[in-house]
Motif scaffolding. Structure first.
Motif, short mmCIF file in Angstrom:
data_model
loop_
_atom_site.label_atom_id
_atom_site.label_comp_id
_atom_site.label_asym_id
_atom_site.label_seq_id
_atom_site.Cartn_x
_atom_site.Cartn_y
_atom_site.Cartn_z
N UNK A 256 0.92 -1.15 -0.03
CA UNK A 256 -0.05 -0.10 -0.12
C UNK A 256 0.91 1.20 0.25
N UNK A 257 0.26 2.42 -0.39
CA UNK A 257 1.11 3.65 -0.22
C UNK A 257 2.37 3.61 -1.11
N UNK A 258 2.31 3.33 -2.47
CA UNK A 258 3.46 2.87 -3.38
C UNK A 258 3.96 4.44 -3.60
N UNK A 259 3.08 5.43 -3.45
CA UNK A 259 3.87 7.05 -3.68
C UNK A 259 4.89 7.24 -2.30
N UNK A 260 4.69 6.43 -1.29
CA UNK A 260 5.92 7.05 -0.52
C UNK A 260 7.15 6.44 -0.71
N UNK A 261 8.29 6.98 -0.26
CA UNK A 261 9.59 6.43 -0.32
C UNK A 261 9.98 5.26 0.48
N UNK A 262 10.69 4.31 -0.11
CA UNK A 262 11.17 3.29 0.64
C UNK A 262 11.62 3.70 1.94
N UNK A 263 11.10 2.98 3.03
CA UNK A 263 11.74 3.38 4.29
C UNK A 263 10.94 4.24 5.28
N UNK A 264 9.84 4.76 4.52
CA UNK A 264 8.74 5.77 5.10
C UNK A 264 7.64 5.07 5.64
N UNK A 265 7.66 4.55 6.97
CA UNK A 265 6.10 4.10 7.26
C UNK A 265 5.07 5.26 6.97
N UNK A 266 3.71 4.54 6.57
CA UNK A 266 2.63 5.41 6.13
C UNK A 266 2.15 6.35 7.74
N UNK A 267 2.40 5.75 8.97
CA UNK A 267 2.06 6.47 9.97
C UNK A 267 3.15 7.76 10.12
N UNK A 268 4.18 7.30 9.93
CA UNK A 268 5.10 8.58 9.86
C UNK A 268 4.71 9.70 9.16
N UNK A 269 4.34 9.44 7.72
CA UNK A 269 4.21 10.36 6.66
C UNK A 269 2.79 11.27 7.20
N UNK A 270 1.76 10.22 7.76
CA UNK A 270 0.45 10.74 8.31
C UNK A 270 0.83 12.00 9.40
N UNK A 271 1.46 11.45 10.37
CA UNK A 271 1.85 12.25 11.48
C UNK A 271 2.62 13.20 11.29
N UNK A 272 3.60 13.42 10.37
CA UNK A 272 4.72 14.47 10.30
C UNK A 272 3.95 15.27 9.06
#
Length: 399
Positions: A256-272
């Motif tokens: 899931x969330x293939x647009x996020x860079x490798x190594x970045x959890x979705x929860x981290x991207x959502x929170x930050x």
């Protein structure tokens, strides 16, 4: 059992149609083909054992055993169960296993992994997906999601297609991830382990790297950001926040969330960054950027943390090389080849530790004999080989 036999006959009839029709393999334009007929077998759905989670055979189907049970670290209301079938030796090595199901409801997933001749497992992947290598042994698990999920029968067919490329490096993928303490003593993890006080395991937000109960087939190295303390621990639970976020994998193969860079959890991207509206996959507001949960023993004893913290995590199944299986732990990691050297952390029971090389040091009597051999598992990190129950991936050289 009459209904089960009828279901199996029905599945085999479907198999005959599939082989005869040779439909196109989605996304490639290649024919499925019949493959090796001897590489066809039926899944033993009645063989529910101690390594399975919240499933039962009803006489006609595999079903959820307890509709109220939720894995300890999942932090979601979704009921689930899992049947892990015994490893299956193929008549002919293959790199894909297809699944033909009978009387399957929604919420049924069939997943497969492969074991190399050296004893190294690939990640779990959906049935029908090309494995990253041709393997002589495969293992299948049935995952039920939702209280009403059920499966009557499954027939499995192994064959060979051009394998996908897997990013394997000598050291493995390492990322700085925010860690939270799981706790939840007395709860049951996604692989069926009952959590004890000061336990030694971790949770990751995808079951692709979920080790079967009592194994360290998927092990992480978790270190403080200074590198002063590390622990090798098996992945025995799914969480935090999400359940389909294998963020350690390349974006192209990420669930899931293939647009996020490798190594970045979705929860981290959502929170930050407010990604996905600041929500997780279940629509909950993400309250911290966690991409890994640590059991209490890893958190307090292995890393000596006092609060949730950033850590450096290596996903060791993405690495190559020799690995040793810790048969008795938690095992002290020493700064040198002797028990008088400072402790640098722990290696949990069942963890698979990378053996870079070995040196001669203090003689140690352990559960696997008396030896002067010490295995180097990282720069300035050594464990006594007397506590290593076996190795995979070949033989380690002398340092």
């Amino acid at each position: 059992m009459v209904s089960a036999r009828l279901a199996l006959v029905s599945a085999l009839s479907v198999l005959a149609l599939v082989v005869g029709a040779a439909p196109a393999f989605a996304g490639t334009g290649q024919s499925e083909g019949a493959g090796d007929p001897s590489n066809t077998w039926s899944g033993e759905l009645t063989a529910v054992g101690a390594d399975d989670v919240n499933v039962a055979w009803s006489g006609t189907a595999l079903r959820i055993a307890d509709p109220a049970a939720v894995p300890a670290g999942q932090r979601s209301p979704i009921v689930g169960g899992m049947l892990v079938l015994a490893p299956h030796a193929l008549k002919t090595p293959a790199d894909r296993v297809r699944a033909i199901t009978t009387a399957a409801t929604t919420g049924v997933d069939v997943e497969v992994r492969g074991e190399s001749a050296e004893g190294v497992w690939t990640e779990w992947a959906p049935a029908g997906t090309a494995l990253p290598a041709t393997v002589p042994t495969v293992q299948v698990r049935i995952v039920l999601t939702g209280a009403s999920a059920s499966l009557g029968a499954v027939v499995l067919v192994a064959d060979t297609v051009p394998a996908a490329s897997l990013a394997i490096t000598a050291a493995g993928n390492t990322y700085r991830i925010f860690a939270t303490r799981e706790g939840l003593v007395g709860g049951t993890t996604a692989n069926g382990h009952v959590i004890v006080s000061r336990d030694h395991f971790v949770a990751l937000p995808s079951r692709r790297g979920l080790a079967p109960k009592g194994t360290g087939d998927y092990t992480v190295r978790v270190c403080t950001t200074t590198g002063a303390r590390c622990e090798f621990a098996p992945v025995w639970d799914v969480g935090p926040w999400n359940t389909t976020d294998d963020y350690w994998n390349p974006s192209a193969t990420r669930q899931s969330w293939k647009d996020l860079p490798q190594g970045r959890p979705e929860a981290q991207a959502a929170y930050q960054n407010g990604y996905n509206g600041g929500k997780d996959q279940f629509g909950r507001t993400v309250a911290n950027p966690a991409g890994i949960d640590l059991a209490d023993g890893v958190f307090w004893d292995g890393l000596q943390l006092t609060d949730n913290s950033w850590v450096d995590v290596t996903y060791l199944w993405t690495s190559s090389g020799v690995r040793g299986v810790v048969g008795s732990g938690p095992l002290n990691i020493r700064a040198g080849a002797g028990s008088s050297f400072a402790s640098k952390g722990y290696a949990a029971t069942y963890a698979q530790v990378p053996i870079e090389c070995w040196v001669t040091g203090q003689s140690i009597a352990g559960p696997y004999g008396t030896t002067t051999r010490w295995d180097r598992v990282g720069p300035g990190q050594y464990v006594s080989h007397a506590y290593i129950s076996g190795t995979t991936g070949g033989s380690a050289p002398a340092c």
